[in-house]
Design an enzyme around this catalytic site. Structure first.
Site, PDB file in Angstrom:
ATOM      1  N   CYS A 100       0.850  -1.187   0.000  1.00 31.36           N
ATOM      2  CA  CYS A 100       0.000   0.000   0.000  1.00 31.36           C
ATOM      3  C   CYS A 100       0.887   1.239   0.000  1.00 31.36           C
ATOM      4  O   CYS A 100       1.883   1.284   0.729  1.00 31.36           O
ATOM      5  CB  CYS A 100      -0.875  -0.011   1.258  1.00 31.36           C
ATOM      6  SG  CYS A 100      -1.942   1.426   1.423  1.00 31.36           S
ATOM      7  N   HIS A 142      -9.315  -3.729  -1.549  1.00 30.87           N
ATOM      8  CA  HIS A 142      -8.287  -2.942  -0.847  1.00 30.87           C
ATOM      9  C   HIS A 142      -8.644  -1.457  -0.878  1.00 30.87           C
ATOM     10  O   HIS A 142      -8.587  -0.774   0.158  1.00 30.87           O
ATOM     11  CB  HIS A 142      -6.923  -3.191  -1.514  1.00 30.87           C
ATOM     12  CG  HIS A 142      -5.790  -2.406  -0.924  1.00 30.87           C
ATOM     13  ND1 HIS A 142      -4.731  -2.989  -0.266  1.00 30.87           N
ATOM     14  CD2 HIS A 142      -5.542  -1.057  -0.897  1.00 30.87           C
ATOM     15  CE1 HIS A 142      -3.894  -2.041   0.156  1.00 30.87           C
ATOM     16  NE2 HIS A 142      -4.363  -0.856  -0.222  1.00 30.87           N
ATOM     17  N   GLU A 143      -9.030  -0.963  -2.065  1.00 30.65           N
ATOM     18  CA  GLU A 143      -9.309   0.480  -2.184  1.00 30.65           C
ATOM     19  C   GLU A 143     -10.569   0.869  -1.417  1.00 30.65           C
ATOM     20  O   GLU A 143     -10.601   1.918  -0.758  1.00 30.65           O
ATOM     21  CB  GLU A 143      -9.428   0.885  -3.658  1.00 30.65           C
ATOM     22  CG  GLU A 143      -8.169   0.687  -4.489  1.00 30.65           C
ATOM     23  CD  GLU A 143      -6.902   1.246  -3.860  1.00 30.65           C
ATOM     24  OE1 GLU A 143      -6.972   2.224  -3.085  1.00 30.65           O
ATOM     25  OE2 GLU A 143      -5.827   0.688  -4.140  1.00 30.65           O
ATOM     26  N   HIS A 146     -10.065   1.439   2.180  1.00 31.21           N
ATOM     27  CA  HIS A 146      -9.526   2.763   2.528  1.00 31.21           C
ATOM     28  C   HIS A 146     -10.654   3.749   2.846  1.00 31.21           C
ATOM     29  O   HIS A 146     -10.493   4.634   3.692  1.00 31.21           O
ATOM     30  CB  HIS A 146      -8.699   3.342   1.371  1.00 31.21           C
ATOM     31  CG  HIS A 146      -7.264   2.896   1.350  1.00 31.21           C
ATOM     32  ND1 HIS A 146      -6.386   3.181   2.365  1.00 31.21           N
ATOM     33  CD2 HIS A 146      -6.561   2.214   0.425  1.00 31.21           C
ATOM     34  CE1 HIS A 146      -5.190   2.682   2.061  1.00 31.21           C
ATOM     35  NE2 HIS A 146      -5.263   2.084   0.886  1.00 31.21           N
TER      36      HIS A 146
HETATM   37 NI    NI Z   1      -3.648   1.135  -0.052  1.00 33.22          NI
END
Ligand code: NI
Length: 180
Positions: A100, A142-143, A146
């Site tokens: 990341c 993953h995004e 966030h």
């Molecule tokens: Ni990331």
């Protein structure tokens, strides 16, 4: 080019829930997304979420064109996804190494659902709806994490599988993949 600073793990904005975008097709939104695209390109990332440049809005970008370094990696379409929602197609998960941009030089083995459906909007407010599998599904999970204040290290099931990339992959630097 308006490359922005990427904030790092420990910054409170990376732990906050980002807010929905309410107005589409504005000059402000276009500028923000251009900044995100410039920043991701400058850092060779494969994905970036707005909170990583300290903007608390539900916007992610991602995409991987074919990379000769990773002939086996399936390409992921270049996408701007606003107010995304994910639904899981099946219970299957697999684990793979993730990095990341907000956790530089490190990698962790993270389980993710292998097949998902996602839905969101483009800059103009048009609906984007897709099914994604494998690495494409992983990048989106993953995004979107966030946007909910979740960084991948909290998803690692065994912290023995978390470390610095040059130590983890000293014998196989080809295993170092793009960051998200
Ligand atoms: Ni990331």
């Amino acid at each position: 080019m308006a490359v922005q600073e990427v904030i790092k793990m420990g910054h409170p904005l990376l732990l906050a829930r980002a807010k929905e975008v309410e107005e589409f097709a504005t000059a402000e939104l276009e500028q923000l997304i251009t900044d995100m695209q410039d920043t991701m390109a400058a850092l060779n990332g494969a994905g970036l979420a707005a909170p990583q440049i300290a903007v608390g809005l539900r916007i992610v970008i991602f995409g991987i064109t074919e990379n000769p370094r990773y002939p086996d990696a399936n390409p992921v379409p270049e996408t701007v996804l606003i107010n995304p929602e994910i639904s899981i197609i099946g219970p299957d998960r697999d684990s793979a190494w993730e990095g990341c941009l907000s956790v530089p030089h490190m990698r962790g083995l993270v389980p993710r659902y292998t097949s998902i459906r996602y839905r969101g909007y483009d800059i103009q407010g048009n609906v984007i709806e897709r099914e994604a599998h494998g690495f494409h599904a992983r990048v989106v999970q993953h995004e979107v994490d966030h946007l909910d204040g979740i960084l991948y290290p909290t998803r690692i099931e065994d912290l023995k599988n978390f470390g610095f990339e040059d130590a983890l992959f000293q014998d196989s630097p080809e295993d170092i993949k793009e960051e998200l």
